[in-house]
Write a protein that holds these residues in place. Structure first.
Motif, PDB file in Angstrom:
ATOM      1  N   ALA A 194      -8.210  15.172   5.005  1.00 45.24           N
ATOM      2  CA  ALA A 194      -6.958  14.429   5.174  1.00 45.24           C
ATOM      3  C   ALA A 194      -7.207  13.074   5.838  1.00 45.24           C
ATOM      4  CB  ALA A 194      -5.972  15.245   6.003  1.00 45.24           C
ATOM      5  N   SER A 195      -8.103  13.042   6.822  1.00 44.86           N
ATOM      6  CA  SER A 195      -8.411  11.774   7.490  1.00 44.86           C
ATOM      7  C   SER A 195      -9.199  10.841   6.580  1.00 44.86           C
ATOM      8  CB  SER A 195      -9.199  12.042   8.770  1.00 44.86           C
ATOM      9  OG  SER A 195      -8.430  12.777   9.711  1.00 44.86           O
ATOM     10  N   ILE A 196     -10.085  11.409   5.788  1.00 43.94           N
ATOM     11  CA  ILE A 196     -10.861  10.576   4.864  1.00 43.94           C
ATOM     12  C   ILE A 196      -9.947   9.927   3.829  1.00 43.94           C
ATOM     13  CG2 ILE A 196     -12.615  10.663   3.044  1.00 43.94           C
ATOM     14  CD1 ILE A 196     -14.032  12.813   4.689  1.00 43.94           C
ATOM     15  N   GLU A 197      -8.937  10.667   3.394  1.00 41.26           N
ATOM     16  CA  GLU A 197      -8.002  10.109   2.415  1.00 41.26           C
ATOM     17  C   GLU A 197      -7.299   8.876   2.958  1.00 41.26           C
ATOM     18  OE1 GLU A 197      -5.386  12.227  -0.223  1.00 41.26           O
ATOM     19  OE2 GLU A 197      -6.383  14.117   0.257  1.00 41.26           O
ATOM     20  N   ILE A 198      -6.975   8.863   4.248  1.00 42.79           N
ATOM     21  CA  ILE A 198      -6.319   7.691   4.831  1.00 42.79           C
ATOM     22  C   ILE A 198      -7.210   6.456   4.691  1.00 42.79           C
ATOM     23  CG2 ILE A 198      -5.406   6.695   6.960  1.00 42.79           C
ATOM     24  CD1 ILE A 198      -4.667   9.496   7.879  1.00 42.79           C
ATOM     25  N   ALA A 199      -8.503   6.631   4.932  1.00 47.35           N
ATOM     26  CA  ALA A 199      -9.435   5.516   4.759  1.00 47.35           C
ATOM     27  C   ALA A 199      -9.528   5.095   3.298  1.00 47.35           C
ATOM     28  CB  ALA A 199     -10.811   5.912   5.292  1.00 47.35           C
ATOM     29  N   ILE A 200      -9.442   6.068   2.396  1.00 47.78           N
ATOM     30  CA  ILE A 200      -9.504   5.750   0.965  1.00 47.78           C
ATOM     31  C   ILE A 200      -8.304   4.906   0.550  1.00 47.78           C
ATOM     32  CG2 ILE A 200      -9.363   6.763  -1.346  1.00 47.78           C
ATOM     33  CD1 ILE A 200     -11.088   9.045  -0.364  1.00 47.78           C
ATOM     34  N   TRP A 201      -7.121   5.239   1.060  1.00 47.64           N
ATOM     35  CA  TRP A 201      -5.926   4.454   0.722  1.00 47.64           C
ATOM     36  C   TRP A 201      -6.110   2.999   1.128  1.00 47.64           C
ATOM     37  CZ3 TRP A 201      -2.529   8.449   3.723  1.00 47.64           C
ATOM     38  CH2 TRP A 201      -2.540   9.663   3.037  1.00 47.64           C
ATOM     39  N   ALA A 202      -6.640   2.789   2.336  1.00 48.19           N
ATOM     40  CA  ALA A 202      -6.840   1.426   2.817  1.00 48.19           C
ATOM     41  C   ALA A 202      -7.871   0.690   1.976  1.00 48.19           C
ATOM     42  CB  ALA A 202      -7.263   1.446   4.288  1.00 48.19           C
ATOM     43  N   ALA A 203      -8.943   1.385   1.595  1.00 46.82           N
ATOM     44  CA  ALA A 203      -9.992   0.745   0.807  1.00 46.82           C
ATOM     45  C   ALA A 203      -9.520   0.428  -0.602  1.00 46.82           C
ATOM     46  CB  ALA A 203     -11.224   1.655   0.758  1.00 46.82           C
ATOM     47  N   VAL A 204      -8.784   1.327  -1.207  1.00 48.34           N
ATOM     48  CA  VAL A 204      -8.308   1.115  -2.577  1.00 48.34           C
ATOM     49  C   VAL A 204      -7.333  -0.058  -2.625  1.00 48.34           C
ATOM     50  CG1 VAL A 204      -6.911   2.107  -4.444  1.00 48.34           C
ATOM     51  CG2 VAL A 204      -8.688   3.477  -3.350  1.00 48.34           C
ATOM     52  N   GLY A 205      -6.411  -0.131  -1.662  1.00 49.41           N
ATOM     53  CA  GLY A 205      -5.441  -1.218  -1.666  1.00 49.41           C
ATOM     54  C   GLY A 205      -6.037  -2.548  -1.261  1.00 49.41           C
ATOM     55  N   GLY A 206      -6.956  -2.532  -0.325  1.00 46.77           N
ATOM     56  CA  GLY A 206      -7.578  -3.769   0.136  1.00 46.77           C
ATOM     57  C   GLY A 206      -7.476  -3.916   1.639  1.00 46.77           C
ATOM     58  N   ARG A 207      -8.609  -3.860   2.308  1.00 45.57           N
ATOM     59  CA  ARG A 207      -8.612  -3.983   3.763  1.00 45.57           C
ATOM     60  C   ARG A 207      -8.287  -5.404   4.202  1.00 45.57           C
ATOM     61  NH1 ARG A 207     -13.601  -3.035   6.497  1.00 45.57           N
ATOM     62  NH2 ARG A 207     -14.730  -3.589   4.617  1.00 45.57           N
ATOM     63  N   ALA A 208      -7.778  -5.492   5.446  1.00 44.36           N
ATOM     64  CA  ALA A 208      -7.468  -6.778   6.073  1.00 44.36           C
ATOM     65  C   ALA A 208      -6.471  -7.576   5.254  1.00 44.36           C
ATOM     66  CB  ALA A 208      -8.749  -7.580   6.305  1.00 44.36           C
ATOM     67  N   THR A 209      -5.519  -6.893   4.656  1.00 42.32           N
ATOM     68  CA  THR A 209      -4.450  -7.564   3.916  1.00 42.32           C
ATOM     69  C   THR A 209      -3.071  -7.084   4.347  1.00 42.32           C
ATOM     70  OG1 THR A 209      -4.528  -5.908   2.152  1.00 42.32           O
ATOM     71  CG2 THR A 209      -5.914  -7.869   1.877  1.00 42.32           C
ATOM     72  N   LEU A 210      -2.992  -5.985   5.072  1.00 47.72           N
ATOM     73  CA  LEU A 210      -1.764  -5.345   5.531  1.00 47.72           C
ATOM     74  C   LEU A 210      -0.971  -4.737   4.375  1.00 47.72           C
ATOM     75  CD1 LEU A 210      -0.465  -7.696   8.372  1.00 47.72           C
ATOM     76  CD2 LEU A 210      -1.855  -5.638   8.554  1.00 47.72           C
ATOM     77  N   ILE A 211      -0.649  -5.538   3.375  1.00 39.62           N
ATOM     78  CA  ILE A 211       0.108  -5.012   2.238  1.00 39.62           C
ATOM     79  C   ILE A 211      -0.787  -4.147   1.348  1.00 39.62           C
ATOM     80  CG2 ILE A 211      -0.331  -6.964   0.697  1.00 39.62           C
ATOM     81  CD1 ILE A 211       2.966  -4.978   1.072  1.00 39.62           C
ATOM     82  N   GLY A 212      -2.096  -4.430   1.358  1.00 38.87           N
ATOM     83  CA  GLY A 212      -3.023  -3.700   0.505  1.00 38.87           C
ATOM     84  C   GLY A 212      -3.051  -2.205   0.768  1.00 38.87           C
ATOM     85  N   PRO A 213      -3.239  -1.759   2.025  1.00 36.25           N
ATOM     86  CA  PRO A 213      -3.231  -0.323   2.291  1.00 36.25           C
ATOM     87  C   PRO A 213      -1.923   0.357   1.893  1.00 36.25           C
ATOM     88  CG  PRO A 213      -4.227  -1.498   4.113  1.00 36.25           C
ATOM     89  CD  PRO A 213      -3.674  -2.544   3.191  1.00 36.25           C
ATOM     90  N   ILE A 214      -0.801  -0.355   2.038  1.00 33.75           N
ATOM     91  CA  ILE A 214       0.479   0.220   1.601  1.00 33.75           C
ATOM     92  C   ILE A 214       0.448   0.447   0.088  1.00 33.75           C
ATOM     93  CG2 ILE A 214       2.951  -0.217   1.427  1.00 33.75           C
ATOM     94  CD1 ILE A 214       2.757  -1.807   4.016  1.00 33.75           C
ATOM     95  N   VAL A 215      -0.031  -0.562  -0.640  1.00 26.09           N
ATOM     96  CA  VAL A 215      -0.158  -0.431  -2.095  1.00 26.09           C
ATOM     97  C   VAL A 215      -1.126   0.695  -2.441  1.00 26.09           C
ATOM     98  CG1 VAL A 215      -0.941  -1.600  -4.190  1.00 26.09           C
ATOM     99  CG2 VAL A 215       0.430  -2.837  -2.504  1.00 26.09           C
ATOM    100  N   GLY A 216      -2.232   0.774  -1.708  1.00 24.03           N
ATOM    101  CA  GLY A 216      -3.215   1.825  -1.977  1.00 24.03           C
ATOM    102  C   GLY A 216      -2.661   3.219  -1.757  1.00 24.03           C
ATOM    103  N   ALA A 217      -1.895   3.393  -0.680  1.00 22.95           N
ATOM    104  CA  ALA A 217      -1.302   4.703  -0.408  1.00 22.95           C
ATOM    105  C   ALA A 217      -0.311   5.094  -1.494  1.00 22.95           C
ATOM    106  CB  ALA A 217      -0.611   4.688   0.953  1.00 22.95           C
ATOM    107  N   ILE A 218       0.494   4.137  -1.931  1.00 25.34           N
ATOM    108  CA  ILE A 218       1.470   4.433  -2.989  1.00 25.34           C
ATOM    109  C   ILE A 218       0.764   4.737  -4.302  1.00 25.34           C
ATOM    110  CG2 ILE A 218       3.339   3.439  -4.358  1.00 25.34           C
ATOM    111  CD1 ILE A 218       4.149   1.842  -1.871  1.00 25.34           C
ATOM    112  N   PHE A 219      -0.247   3.934  -4.631  1.00 26.25           N
ATOM    113  CA  PHE A 219      -0.963   4.125  -5.900  1.00 26.25           C
ATOM    114  C   PHE A 219      -1.708   5.454  -5.937  1.00 26.25           C
ATOM    115  CE2 PHE A 219      -5.026   3.702  -8.205  1.00 26.25           C
ATOM    116  CZ  PHE A 219      -4.545   3.507  -9.489  1.00 26.25           C
TER     117      PHE A 219
END
Length: 374
Positions: A302-327
């Motif tokens: 479960a914790s690893i998935e949180i990191a995956i969401w941030a990486a998929v959306g784009g780190r250091a963008t703020l909006i990116g992790p939100i997009v990654g979690a939704i996607f």
């Protein structure tokens, strides 16, 4: 000083004082209206026979994904902007969920299977009274205070020892995952008073209102969306401030930050604690919408998935992790229905593909294309 606080190579930054702009504020207002007006109207007003009707299932799913988006945003603050990769943020999410779950269990009252003031699992285990850590669980205000205080205090104490010892990199990630795994094993034990492997479920009421009604689902979904937007604005203000610039400098050259007179421990500890509290709030919003909380939320996966969401959306963008979690979670909901046996393979392939071909994530790719077109 300017060299230390210069923008890092490879990851974007927000300039001090940079504002959202007209398009940004229009987007935020549209999002608020979508959560507070659009979702209620589409679910409660539009008839079920209409193609525009939003089902109760989709309302609950949206609320759950928005909770995940808050966790991804919290991860971006510490990983994307401070360079601290945590593989234990599921612990803070679960602690917030357990805090809310304790209150919801007390709200059941004598409507449980055993018609007792004690939660059903305590009656089944032959408990005669509530344990000491349930003392305030019948008060919504006090319990919500604990939702913030307990995870925040745990994160502060853990971070104080870790950062003062200069533990960083992969060693810090391993320790956070070990902490989460140890907590999961602890919560599996019946004598801790948290329901063992079954956790908490069968909730009835929240603030005296039935929790399973369409109106409550819509309210919780809208509240989660507003909280997400509030945290986004807070995070944007932080990273665009001088405090945020120091965080980014710590990410890129911590030793140089120390030589200029800054204390990295204080900065890392502050953002680490805030990130943990954000996850705890997300967990508290998650539980009444999903209807259950158990130790599986503390699992390393479960914790690893949180990191995956941030990486998929784009780190250091703020909006990116939100997009990654939704996607990712939207795809997960579809894959687990269409191809349940292949979901984990898809998740692994997605993370590998992003690592190899999209180092800046989805949002990074879109911004790069916009830059080339410009």
């Amino acid at each position: 000083m300017s060299a230390v606080l210069a923008p890092p190579v490879g990851l974007p930054t927000l300039a001090p004082g940079r504002r959202l702009g007209a398009k940004g504020w229009i987007g935020l207002v549209a999002a608020v209206l979508a959560f507070t007006v659009g979702v209620p109207v589409l679910n409660l007003v539009v008839p079920e026979t209409s193609v525009f009707h939003l089902s109760d299932y989709l309302v609950s799913l949206t609320g759950k994904i928005l909770c995940y988006a808050i966790c991804a945003l919290a991860m971006d603050l510490i990983w994307g902007y401070t360079g601290i990769l945590s593989l234990g943020h599921g612990l803070f999410f679960a602690l917030g969920g357990y805090g809310m779950g304790m209150y919801l269990m007390r709200q059941i009252g004598r409507d449980g299977n055993y018609k007792s003031e004690l939660p059903d699992f305590m009656v089944f285990l032959d408990w005669k009274a509530l344990p000491w850590h349930w003392a305030w669980s019948d008060s919504f205000v006090l319990q919500m205070g604990l939702v913030v205080l307990v995870p925040g205090l745990l994160a502060f104490v853990f971070g104080w020892f870790a950062f003062r010892s200069r533990i960083k990199g992969v060693y810090f990630s391993i320790i956070t995952q070990a902490l989460t795994y140890a907590a999961m094993l602890l919560f599996f034990r019946n004598e801790t008073g948290f329901g063992g492997n079954n956790g908490f479920t069968d909730f009835k009421r929240l603030l005296g209102v039935p929790v399973n009604t369409p109106q409550m689902r819509v309210l919780l979904c809208a509240l989660t969306g507003v909280v997400l937007i509030g945290f986004y604005l807070l995070a944007r203000w932080i990273v665009a401030s001088r405090f945020g610039r120091v965080l980014q400098a710590i990410r890129d050259a911590e030793s140089r930050v120390m030589f200029t007179g800054y204390n990295p421990v204080a900065y890392k500890l502050a953002i680490w604690t805030l990130s943990a509290v954000m996850c705890a709030v997300a967990g508290a919003l998650y539980v009444p919408q999903v209807g259950i909380i158990n130790p599986s939320e503390m699992s390393p996966a479960a914790s690893i998935e949180i990191a995956i969401w941030a990486a998929v959306g784009g780190r250091a963008t703020l909006i990116g992790p939100i997009v990654g979690a939704i996607f990712v979670n939207g795809a997960k909901s579809w894959f687990t229905v269409a191809f349940p046996e292949f979901w984990l393979f898809f998740l692994g392939a997605l993370f590998i593909a992003v690592t190899l071909f999209l180092p800046n994530g989805i949002v990074g790719l879109l911004r790069a294309r916009q830059g080339r077109e410009g």
